[in-house]
Design a protein around this motif. Structure first.
Motif, PDB file in Angstrom:
ATOM      1  N   UNK A   1     -20.980  19.335  34.328  1.00 24.56           N
ATOM      2  CA  UNK A   1     -20.471  18.032  34.883  1.00 24.56           C
ATOM      3  C   UNK A   1     -18.979  17.858  34.965  1.00 24.56           C
ATOM      4  N   UNK A   2     -18.524  17.922  33.560  1.00 26.25           N
ATOM      5  CA  UNK A   2     -17.024  17.650  33.372  1.00 26.25           C
ATOM      6  C   UNK A   2     -16.207  18.590  34.200  1.00 26.25           C
TER       7      UNK A   2
ATOM      8  N   UNK B   1     -33.919  12.353  32.259  1.00 28.04           N
ATOM      9  CA  UNK B   1     -34.067  11.877  30.899  1.00 28.04           C
ATOM     10  C   UNK B   1     -34.620  10.397  30.970  1.00 28.04           C
ATOM     11  N   UNK B   2     -34.412   9.594  31.898  1.00 26.10           N
ATOM     12  CA  UNK B   2     -35.214   8.438  31.787  1.00 26.10           C
ATOM     13  C   UNK B   2     -36.685   8.291  31.911  1.00 26.10           C
ATOM     14  N   UNK B   3     -37.261   9.279  32.812  1.00 24.53           N
ATOM     15  CA  UNK B   3     -38.454   9.592  32.925  1.00 24.53           C
ATOM     16  C   UNK B   3     -39.282  10.241  31.823  1.00 24.53           C
ATOM     17  N   UNK B   4     -38.485  11.155  31.198  1.00 24.52           N
ATOM     18  CA  UNK B   4     -38.990  12.038  29.991  1.00 24.52           C
ATOM     19  C   UNK B   4     -39.038  10.983  28.741  1.00 24.52           C
ATOM     20  N   UNK B   5     -38.153   9.877  28.856  1.00 25.21           N
ATOM     21  CA  UNK B   5     -38.266   8.764  27.548  1.00 25.21           C
ATOM     22  C   UNK B   5     -39.186   7.688  28.049  1.00 25.21           C
TER      23      UNK B   5
ATOM     24  N   UNK C   1     -26.012   8.368  28.181  1.00 26.13           N
ATOM     25  CA  UNK C   1     -26.273   9.359  28.758  1.00 26.13           C
ATOM     26  C   UNK C   1     -25.002  10.237  28.265  1.00 26.13           C
ATOM     27  N   UNK C   2     -25.649  11.638  28.125  1.00 24.41           N
ATOM     28  CA  UNK C   2     -24.523  12.825  27.508  1.00 24.41           C
ATOM     29  C   UNK C   2     -24.190  13.565  28.866  1.00 24.41           C
ATOM     30  N   UNK C   3     -22.911  13.992  29.195  1.00 25.85           N
ATOM     31  CA  UNK C   3     -22.510  14.473  30.353  1.00 25.85           C
ATOM     32  C   UNK C   3     -22.348  16.093  29.813  1.00 25.85           C
TER      33      UNK C   3
ATOM     34  N   UNK D   1     -25.972  15.450  40.926  1.00 21.66           N
ATOM     35  CA  UNK D   1     -26.415  16.064  39.421  1.00 21.66           C
ATOM     36  C   UNK D   1     -26.582  15.164  38.665  1.00 21.66           C
ATOM     37  N   UNK D   2     -25.588  14.187  38.494  1.00 24.71           N
ATOM     38  CA  UNK D   2     -25.513  13.219  37.480  1.00 24.71           C
ATOM     39  C   UNK D   2     -26.811  12.176  37.704  1.00 24.71           C
ATOM     40  N   UNK D   3     -27.082  11.776  38.878  1.00 23.33           N
ATOM     41  CA  UNK D   3     -28.409  10.671  39.042  1.00 23.33           C
ATOM     42  C   UNK D   3     -29.629  11.671  38.662  1.00 23.33           C
TER      43      UNK D   3
END
Length: 86
Positions: free
Chosen positions: A7-8, A59-63, A1-3, A51-53
């Protein structure tokens, strides 16, 4: 996963807050003020986890591309992460 940079930046802001808290402690600041700042950092950590979750779940659902099993697994994994963080 790209942050993302957002987030940084959140994490960098928390780092700055923690350094400030250390200075407050070294300077012998009032414990109420230190606790207030620690609570602010804890809140920022919780929001960043959310935010990260959330981003990871999207991302997981779209893939998963309609694969109900993968979607359910991604949702369960996201909820486990949220519960673990508490």
């Amino acid at each position: 996963m790209a942050y993302g940079s957002n987030t940084a930046n959140r994490v960098k802001r928390m780092e700055g807050q923690l350094r400030g808290i250390l200075r407050m402690m070294e300077d012998g600041q009032n414990c109420k003020d230190v606790i207030t700042q620690l609570s602010a950092v804890r809140s920022a950590v919780n929001k960043t986890i959310g935010v990260i979750v959330s981003e990871n779940l999207l991302d997981c659902v779209s893939t998963a591309k309609g694969n109900a099993e993968k979607v359910n697994f991604a949702i369960q994994e996201a909820m486990d992460l949220v519960v673990k963080s508490r």
